[in-house]
Motif scaffolding. Structure first.
Motif, PDB file in Angstrom:
ATOM      1  N   LEU A 226     -12.103   7.132   4.824  1.00 16.32           N
ATOM      2  CA  LEU A 226     -12.143   6.813   3.507  1.00 16.32           C
ATOM      3  C   LEU A 226     -13.499   7.131   2.793  1.00 16.32           C
ATOM      4  O   LEU A 226     -13.411   7.550   1.492  1.00 16.32           O
ATOM      5  N   ARG A 248      -9.715   2.039  -2.531  1.00 18.34           N
ATOM      6  CA  ARG A 248      -9.422   1.850  -1.269  1.00 18.34           C
ATOM      7  C   ARG A 248     -10.652   1.451  -0.426  1.00 18.34           C
ATOM      8  O   ARG A 248     -10.640   0.526   0.496  1.00 18.34           O
ATOM      9  N   ALA A 306      -6.660  -1.814   2.627  1.00 20.16           N
ATOM     10  CA  ALA A 306      -7.219  -0.527   2.524  1.00 20.16           C
ATOM     11  C   ALA A 306      -6.081   0.367   3.249  1.00 20.16           C
ATOM     12  O   ALA A 306      -6.632   1.642   3.360  1.00 20.16           O
ATOM     13  N   GLU A 307      -5.097   0.018   3.970  1.00 20.08           N
ATOM     14  CA  GLU A 307      -4.092   0.592   4.678  1.00 20.08           C
ATOM     15  C   GLU A 307      -4.982   1.424   5.751  1.00 20.08           C
ATOM     16  O   GLU A 307      -4.464   2.500   6.010  1.00 20.08           O
TER      17      GLU A 307
END
Length: 309
Positions: A226, A248, A306-307
């Motif tokens: 990220l 994210r 945030a997957e």
């Protein structure tokens, strides 16, 4: 490895250090952490023995072993930075020399205890860094603390330190966006080749938007991809991609850094690594304590949003 500021561009992970249930360093767990967060596709440099690695809770021998282990794991071609958290000048010299002998390329100098209470804004930090530079003759970086802590250097002090030839980087954690920008501009004017590494967790997006040479963060231990997405988007001057990367990141940043006390941020990162199955035990060493079930659950939800999880 003889490094310059240009060699420190990109993502620098400040590694967390896992312990086992008895409080000893979990070396297998640490290897798994490095496999997760120090991959070349996301991470350019590795920083050990900082706040994230609970350096002040380690013995001198343990700090040395962390450096050796990390160097062996990442190989000779990646910059390795090591924290020096000193009581004063003799301690700083001893720690930095031990770090260099163990395989560190750069000694990251934290402010000494005596520089609190107003001395951080005087000529004392400059004199100490000049003496260290003459004695060590190795690449050095400055660890800039939040201004409100009383240990954050003033803008003129940082600019003077940046002029010291051995200083190749500033880890910029002033904790206000105005101070970051003023320091960035002053350092650029004083020493254009010194790397400015944003590290304040509340301002990742804004700092790289203003300008910098990368991101240095313990959060890269947990979500290196990220942070790498944000950095790559900033390098491409792609505002839409930067905003998407920041969106994210946002829930994770709030879950890790939002609850008080903020010093527990690195324990929360280890909680996340435990959720991901990377380490077995997230407990820190005393005087830090494990996190409450409520905080851990908030982090779990954030990682799902945030997957990541």
């Amino acid at each position: 490895m003889s490094l310059t500021g240009k060699d420190l561009r990109g993502i620098t992970v400040a590694t967390v250090l896992p312990f086992d249930s008895e409080g000893a360093i979990d070396w297998d767990g640490y290897a798994a952490v490095l496999e997760h967060c120090a991959r070349p596709e996301t991470t350019d440099c590795v920083f050990v023995n900082g706040h994230a690695g609970e350096a002040t809770a380690l013995t001198p021998h343990e700090r040395t072993e962390v450096i050796r282990f990390t160097r062996d794991h990442i190989g000779a071609g990646r910059p390795l930075l090591a924290g020096v958290v000193p009581t004063g000048l003799p301690d700083a010299t001893t720690q930095a020399e031990a770090a260099r002998e163990a395989g560190a390329d750069v000694a990251v100098i934290f402010p000494a205890e005596a520089l609190g209470g107003g001395n951080a804004a005087t000529g004392a930090p400059v004199a100490m860094m000049e003496k260290l530079a003459r004695t060590l003759q190795m690449p050095l970086s400055v660890f800039q603390f939040p201004i409100a802590s009383g240990f954050g250097f003033s803008t003129p002090v940082l600019a003077e330190i940046a002029r010291i030839p051995e200083v190749i980087a500033v880890k910029e954690g002033s904790a206000t966006l105005l101070a970051y920008d003023e320091n960035r501009r002053a350092i650029r004017a004083a020493a254009p080749d010194v790397a400015i590494l944003p590290s304040n967790f509340h301002w990742f997006f804004a700092q790289v938007a203003l300008g910098g040479d990368g991101i240095l963060s313990g959060l890269a231990s947990l979500v290196p991809g990220l942070l790498a997405n944000l950095w790559k988007a900033s390098e491409a001057m792609d505002l839409a991609a930067m905003r998407a990367a920041n969106d994210r990141l946002y829930p994770v940043v709030r879950a890790v850094y939002g609850p008080a006390p903020v010093i527990d941020m690195h324990t929360r990162m280890k909680d996340g690594l435990q959720m991901l199955g990377i380490i077995e035990n997230a407990d820190p060493r005393l005087p830090l304590l494990p996190q409450s079930a409520e905080i851990v659950e908030g982090l779990r939800r954030a990682l799902i949003t945030a997957e990541v999880l």
